[in-house]
Design an enzyme around this catalytic site. Structure first.
Site, PDB file in Angstrom:
ATOM      1  N   HIS A  41     -20.932  -5.470   7.263  1.00  0.00           N
ATOM      2  CA  HIS A  41     -19.646  -6.144   7.437  1.00  0.00           C
ATOM      3  C   HIS A  41     -19.159  -6.063   8.879  1.00  0.00           C
ATOM      4  O   HIS A  41     -17.962  -6.044   9.149  1.00  0.00           O
ATOM      5  CB  HIS A  41     -18.620  -5.517   6.485  1.00  0.00           C
ATOM      6  CG  HIS A  41     -17.438  -6.383   6.202  1.00  0.00           C
ATOM      7  ND1 HIS A  41     -16.158  -6.049   6.588  1.00  0.00           N
ATOM      8  CD2 HIS A  41     -17.321  -7.575   5.579  1.00  0.00           C
ATOM      9  CE1 HIS A  41     -15.324  -6.987   6.200  1.00  0.00           C
ATOM     10  NE2 HIS A  41     -16.002  -7.928   5.594  1.00  0.00           N
TER      11      HIS A  41
ATOM     12  N   HIS B   7      -5.577 -10.777   7.171  1.00  0.00           N
ATOM     13  CA  HIS B   7      -6.817 -10.175   7.642  1.00  0.00           C
ATOM     14  C   HIS B   7      -6.568  -9.347   8.897  1.00  0.00           C
ATOM     15  O   HIS B   7      -7.508  -9.072   9.670  1.00  0.00           O
ATOM     16  CB  HIS B   7      -7.865 -11.261   7.899  1.00  0.00           C
ATOM     17  CG  HIS B   7      -9.251 -10.844   7.529  1.00  0.00           C
ATOM     18  ND1 HIS B   7     -10.263 -10.718   8.452  1.00  0.00           N
ATOM     19  CD2 HIS B   7      -9.798 -10.510   6.332  1.00  0.00           C
ATOM     20  CE1 HIS B   7     -11.373 -10.340   7.845  1.00  0.00           C
ATOM     21  NE2 HIS B   7     -11.121 -10.200   6.562  1.00  0.00           N
TER      22      HIS B   7
ATOM     23  N   ASP C 240     -19.221  -1.062   8.689  1.00  0.00           N
ATOM     24  CA  ASP C 240     -18.314  -1.773   9.580  1.00  0.00           C
ATOM     25  C   ASP C 240     -18.329  -1.052  10.921  1.00  0.00           C
ATOM     26  O   ASP C 240     -19.210  -0.224  11.170  1.00  0.00           O
ATOM     27  CB  ASP C 240     -16.900  -1.834   8.983  1.00  0.00           C
ATOM     28  CG  ASP C 240     -16.169  -3.113   9.348  1.00  0.00           C
ATOM     29  OD1 ASP C 240     -15.828  -3.271  10.532  1.00  0.00           O
ATOM     30  OD2 ASP C 240     -15.952  -3.956   8.461  1.00  0.00           O
TER      31      ASP C 240
ATOM     32  N   GLU D 198      -5.419 -12.993  11.732  1.00  0.00           N
ATOM     33  CA  GLU D 198      -6.411 -12.100  12.318  1.00  0.00           C
ATOM     34  C   GLU D 198      -5.834 -11.365  13.531  1.00  0.00           C
ATOM     35  O   GLU D 198      -4.840 -11.790  14.107  1.00  0.00           O
ATOM     36  CB  GLU D 198      -7.635 -12.907  12.785  1.00  0.00           C
ATOM     37  CG  GLU D 198      -8.296 -13.756  11.724  1.00  0.00           C
ATOM     38  CD  GLU D 198      -9.241 -12.970  10.835  1.00  0.00           C
ATOM     39  OE1 GLU D 198      -9.413 -11.745  11.067  1.00  0.00           O
ATOM     40  OE2 GLU D 198      -9.814 -13.559   9.906  1.00  0.00           O
TER      41      GLU D 198
END
Length: 464
Positions: free
Chosen positions: A370, A149, A180, A398
């Site tokens: 998102h 991610h 986003d 992440e």
């Protein structure tokens, strides 16, 4: 063995007074000194697509794309064709694309079985030749237990950072979009650090393999290498100097997060919240906050801080299935998240009534939401792909960019972004403003009752 060796350090950190640790952690973070005018926010997915394609077309040295997936659809093919065209114009151009290994090798959830996006990658390589390297990154043995991610597109000395993946809806193709956040940072040092990280920790791993070749190994044969990759990533970090920002600069720190313990991104996010003076704005697509974040928000409310949380309406979730379409189990998720939001709003109804806590539901037609990130007071912002949920907190790999701006050089830009988001958002006046579970479609009510009875809803909140 590794967990035993690091246990004393973890225990010592937990025994230290948290407020002092938070301040010390933030004070000792290294950073790049980036001119404020080299940081630009983009307004929408159309601008994101146009900027990405323009940067690819102008690239002269390198293109490094890290994203969850590059989809086999019109949007994904447009990006892939731009990459091959850039390579044809500049034969020395180095192009690397990193996507999640598991996600690339399966079809879409609820669709017929297929070889996934990897089939498109192989077809393009067979037709157009070498030069665009596409790698699959398996950060866990199975997709359920964690995915790649990481976010970020490094093109020459520019970083285009967004939580978006690459497909039709993220790129606003065919009349629909998934919103986003999108930021351009023009800084050679930051670009070098982000490109060097993937070169050192991903390309250098035996678990990371090309996907656009004829012979792709089975996941089971990579399990020892995947284990080694996980161990490496748990101790990895971006190489960042300790630069002192000039008066017209912003301190930018790239952060990595992986695993339940010793997770730098998680620790910094909690430290930032702990040091909040007046106000937090938190953006998340799925209302499923990790327990440490939820507890910290409660502490801030008790201290008198103002908190704004924006989340997508359940109909703005990428998992939402309209009632007139056949029900699939994955369609439960938006209702689970709405139930989480209802419980949170009910527990904090006094703060909502007083205007101290503001819960905003975003909705714009049949488009989806998102967004991820934080604004803290008027001088700190976090750009990230982290969904701020238990899965991101402990399973997925992440990253994020911390922007510290004591001179408030970016304040007007952040305020404009927040104002733009609120144009399609409604503030909840009360938890009763949310749809009652009694009115959910019959298959949803039936399955939610079953999950609640067996307490499997708690497990799903942790994994999905």
């Amino acid at each position: 063995m590794n967990s035993l060796m690091t246990a004393p350090g973890r225990l010592a950190r937990r025994l230290l007074p948290f407020p002092r640790r938070a301040r010390e952690l933030l004070d000792t973070l290294p950073a790049f000194s980036v001119p404020a005018d080299a940081i630009q926010g983009l307004p929408d997915p159309v601008a994101f697509r146009q900027t990405l394609l323009r940067l690819i077309g102008e690239a002269t040295r390198r293109i490094v794309i890290v994203t969850l997936y590059l989809q086999d659809d019109d949007g994904g093919r447009e990006v892939l064709e731009a990459l091959y065209a850039a390579r044809a114009r500049q034969p020395d151009l180095q192009i690397s694309v990193f996507v999640d290994w598991h996600r690339a090798r399966r079809g879409l959830i609820g669709k017929q079985k297929s070889e996934g996006n990897a089939g498109m990658y192989r077809a393009y390589a067979a037709r157009l030749g070498a030069g665009v390297n596409i790698y699959g990154v398996p950060v866990q043995n199975r997709e359920l237990f964690g995915v790649l991610h990481l976010k970020g597109f490094v093109i020459d000395d520019t970083v285009l950072y967004s939580g978006a993946s690459l497909n039709d809806v993220y790129l606003a193709r065919h009349g629909r979009y998934r919103l986003d956040r999108y930021h351009v940072l023009r800084h050679r040092g930051l670009a070098e650090a982000m490109a060097a990280f993937v070169q050192q920790h991903l390309v250098g791993s035996e678990a990371v393999r090309p996907l656009n070749v004829a012979d792709v190994p089975a996941t089971r044969t990579l399990q020892p290498a995947i284990r080694d990759l996980r161990q490496d990533l748990q101790h990895a970090a971006y190489e960042v100097p300790r630069e002192t920002p000039a008066p017209a600069d912003v301190a930018v720190t790239p952060l990595l997060g992986f695993g339940r313990t010793d997770n730098t991104l998680n620790e910094v996010l909690l430290a930032l919240l702990r040091e909040t003076r007046e106000r937090v704005i938190l953006l998340t697509p799925y209302f499923n906050l990790p327990r440490p974040v939820r507890l910290m928000l409660g502490q801030l409310l008790r201290r008198g801080c103002t908190i704004d949380i924006m989340v997508g309406d359940k109909t703005a979730s990428d998992f939402y299935i309209p009632p007139d379409q056949p029900f699939k189990t994955i369609g439960l998720l938006p209702y689970l998240y709405e139930n989480n939001l209802r419980r949170f709003a009910r527990a904090h109804r006094r703060q909502i009534d007083e205007g101290q806590l503001n819960l905003h539901l975003w909705r714009d037609g049949d488009n989806s939401y998102h967004l991820k990130g934080l604004f803290i007071d008027d001088d700190v912002a976090v750009l990230t792909g982290n969904n701020l949920n238990p899965r991101a907190w402990s399973l997925d790999l992440e990253n994020g960019l911390l922007l510290r701006d004591p001179a408030r050089l970016l304040h007007a830009s952040h305020a404009a972004e927040w104002a733009s988001l609120r144009r399609h958002a409604m503030r909840l006046s009360d938890y009763r403003s949310l749809e009652s579970p009694r009115h959910y479609p019959a298959p949803v009510r039936k399955n939610l009752k079953r999950l609640n009875r067996t307490r499997l809803d708690r497990l799903l909140n942790r994994l999905l």
